[in-house]
Design a protein around this motif. Structure first.
Motif, short mmCIF file in Angstrom:
data_model
loop_
_atom_site.label_atom_id
_atom_site.label_comp_id
_atom_site.label_asym_id
_atom_site.label_seq_id
_atom_site.Cartn_x
_atom_site.Cartn_y
_atom_site.Cartn_z
N ARG A 111 -0.23 -9.53 -1.85
CA ARG A 111 0.75 -9.26 -3.11
C ARG A 111 0.75 -8.12 -3.64
N ALA A 112 -0.67 -7.49 -3.96
CA ALA A 112 -0.90 -6.70 -4.70
C ALA A 112 -0.68 -4.85 -4.07
N GLN A 113 -1.20 -5.12 -2.51
CA GLN A 113 -0.62 -3.75 -1.99
C GLN A 113 0.46 -3.76 -2.05
N TYR A 114 1.29 -4.82 -1.43
CA TYR A 114 2.45 -4.76 -0.70
C TYR A 114 4.42 -5.48 -1.71
N GLY A 115 3.26 -6.31 -2.67
CA GLY A 115 4.31 -6.82 -3.61
C GLY A 115 5.22 -8.21 -3.00
N VAL A 116 4.38 -8.65 -1.83
CA VAL A 116 4.36 -9.99 -1.26
C VAL A 116 4.89 -11.28 -2.48
N HIS A 117 5.95 -12.03 -2.67
CA HIS A 117 5.15 -12.94 -3.96
C HIS A 117 5.13 -14.38 -2.47
N PHE A 118 4.12 -14.85 -3.67
CA PHE A 118 4.09 -16.46 -2.54
C PHE A 118 3.60 -17.31 -3.20
N ARG A 119 3.87 -18.88 -2.47
CA ARG A 119 3.92 -20.12 -3.32
C ARG A 119 3.36 -20.55 -2.28
#
Length: 359
Positions: free
Chosen positions: A158-166
């Motif tokens: 998420r921090a490196q590539y902006g992959v948001h997860f839930r």
């Protein structure tokens, strides 16, 4: 090209796709089901077919190019289990190169530091992980987030590539304690979660798992569950579904028609199977006589009429939280904006706004 610039191009394209959808009823959202195979066998799930063939990459690319022509702004990868599909990373990268946002729902069993890195490099934007508890059970083996330091890796990509997860979880008759423990975990970890009640298959030929589905005789238990969830929402727990989804379960069990599935509308999704044909609904496991690459505005209008007829029959028997949430947020744009804001704040570990009972 910087990640921020890439994201900006994607969101700009999504805005244009939504405008085109509003003006011309083109599909802003497309779901690809590149495989119906799954490596798990959850007792409540019928959305898998181990004998099915996977989508070829060239078929996907033809469909993707047509999605660009149709002004699609968001592509979702579903299954089965989409991470069993070998060309997945290439497919996501191809979407990113065309400035299309990508989203994937997975059971999490194939997630690890390597596959998360590949998803990040490919440009995946949203990752939905199905997790039914902090430990495997006879009903579901989906407990990936507490294994092998996966949460640390999710935060890294998420921090490196902006992959948001839930996370996504289901509620059935005898997993209330597991849901309570899972909600405490999401609260501690500051990870958003969507909760949905399981219901029997719309098509009885798809089978049913006795003993785990709610019925009207379970209203006392359900009231306890609903009260607990709503209290946790008021306390700031990261549950993204609207209050009305949980309170509405009693109306659903009484057989009332009180919400409208979005599938027949201009805001609905088009589902594409591994053969490149259209599926009416991800829960239907069907295949209509329409190839996605042949769709134009006239054929899409025909599909909407077919969807409307099908939904008129099945809507009262379905209580999918993803479908209900889509219906609710389509009609409550302000609540949708608050939901997006909360997702951003969670990803940045910032203080959350007070919950007033909507989302």
């Amino acid at each position: 090209m910087s990640r921020i610039w890439q994201k900006g191009r994607k969101f700009s394209n999504l805005a244009a796709a939504n405008l085109s959808s509003y003006l011309f009823a083109t599909p802003a959202f497309v779901r690809f089901i590149p495989t119906d195979r799954c490596n798990l066998n959850c007792a409540y799930c019928w959305q898998h077919d181990q004998a099915s063939e996977d989508m070829r990459l060239d078929v996907f690319m033809d469909c993707l190019n047509h999605a660009v022509r149709l002004r699609t702004g968001l592509i979702t990868f579903l299954g089965g289990e989409p991470m069993l599909w070998e060309p997945l990373f290439d497919a996501i990268a191809a979407c990113s190169q065309r400035h299309i946002l990508t989203d994937m729902t997975t059971n999490g069993s194939c997630l690890n530091s390597h596959t998360l890195e590949e998803l990040g490099r490919a440009g995946l934007d949203y990752l939905n992980i199905s997790v039914d508890g902090l430990a495997a059970s006879e009903v579901s083996k989906k407990d990936s987030v507490v294994r092998d330091d996966l949460m640390t890796e999710l935060r890294r990509v998420r921090a490196q590539y902006g992959v948001h997860f839930r996370l996504n979880a289901v509620i059935f008759k005898n997993n209330f304690e597991a849901i309570c423990n899972l909600l405490e975990y999401t609260h501690e970890q500051r990870v958003q979660i969507s909760l949905g009640f399981i219901v029997p298959p719309v098509n009885t030929a798809q089978g049913s798992s006795n003993g785990i589905h709610f019925n009207r005789g379970d209203e006392g238990l359900l009231q306890t569950i609903v009260d607990y969830i709503l209290e946790k929402k008021r306390s700031g727990y990261p549950i993204i579904d609207p209050d009305s989804y949980f309170t509405g379960v009693f109306r659903f069990l009484r057989g009332e028609r009180f919400w409208d599935c979005n599938y027949p509308t201009r805001y609905g999704w088009i589902n594409v199977t591994s053969t490149g044909r259209v599926r009416s609904c991800t829960k239907a496991m069907d295949e209509l006589d329409y190839r996605f690459v042949d769709l134009d505005r006239g054929k899409i209008a025909e599909l909407r009429r077919i969807y409307k007829e099908k939904v008129s029959a099945c809507n009262v028997h379905c209580y999918s939280n993803c479908a209900y949430d889509s219906y609710y947020y389509t009609h409550h744009k302000g609540e949708m904006l608050k939901r997006v804001l909360k997702r951003v704040l969670y990803s940045k570990a910032l203080p959350l706004p007070a919950n007033n009972g909507g989302s």
